[in-house]
Design an enzyme around this catalytic site. Sequence first.
Site, PDB file in Angstrom:
ATOM      1  N   VAL A 291       0.803  -1.227   0.000  1.00  0.00           N
ATOM      2  CA  VAL A 291       0.000   0.000   0.000  1.00  0.00           C
ATOM      3  C   VAL A 291       0.834   1.275   0.000  1.00  0.00           C
ATOM      4  O   VAL A 291       0.314   2.361  -0.286  1.00  0.00           O
ATOM      5  CB  VAL A 291      -0.984   0.019   1.195  1.00  0.00           C
TER       6      VAL A 291
ATOM      7  N   TYR B 111       2.314   5.712  15.379  1.00  0.00           N
ATOM      8  CA  TYR B 111       1.001   5.123  15.109  1.00  0.00           C
ATOM      9  C   TYR B 111      -0.108   6.134  15.405  1.00  0.00           C
ATOM     10  O   TYR B 111      -1.035   6.301  14.604  1.00  0.00           O
ATOM     11  CB  TYR B 111       0.819   3.862  15.951  1.00  0.00           C
TER      12      TYR B 111
END
Length: 259
Positions: free
Chosen positions: A61, A153
């Site tokens: 991705v 994150y």
Amino acid sequence: MPRFTNQTVLVTGGTGGQGASHVRALHAEGANVVIGDIDAQRGAGLAAELGGGARFVDLDVSREESWAAAIAETEKAFGALNILVNNAGVQNPPALIESTQRTTWARILDVNLTGTFLGIKTAAPALRRAGGGAIVNIASTMGIGGTALYAPYVASKWAVRGLTQTAALELGRDNIRVNAIHPGVVATPFITEPAAGSHAPIADFYSPEPFAVPRLGQPADITALLLFLISPHAAFITGAEYVIDGGLLLGPALQREAA
């Protein structure tokens, strides 16, 4: 009648705990499912398990050319792309910001944020060709508030929120809806096993005992919400964020004495 007959759905990170749950449920509901992942062995195995209407595509991705190839293969195999589920994600090993390596920061943002951006960018023309559709970005409750030791994150998932809303504004008149799901602590290897370079899984930092619903989430919990958001029942919903965390973000639940 199955809800998604004649619909084609591309799920990224389709071999993981949540991804595989989404793929199996979509296939069971009649959809053609394209399993996008970098794990060719598991992806091909899942496609073979499901049989007709399931296909694996090798998809990194973080690379635009990989996305272009995956979209082209999807349209060649099934004629159109109707739904994109941006599910792929990676976690950083826990570390203070001052101890986080730049390479770690870049890798997390490449997959979680740039991967979502590239998915929207390359899928939008295909969805437009199909007459419209839906995109669901799988974010995280870590994108709602700060979480110590997980800066890359957290930053990536906060950014996905803004990206979701911007895409919803840009694509709404093309009959393309864009929404985000923020799962809490879900019992998958992503949560229950340590991230690369780590010795402790995220689950070690979260006991479900104080949650209003005192258990970890299951992949099926997230899948049920996903299926609603991509269905005609959600036709008036776009740019929305859905937290599904058993009450994690609410704070400690009222503890009652046993009768």
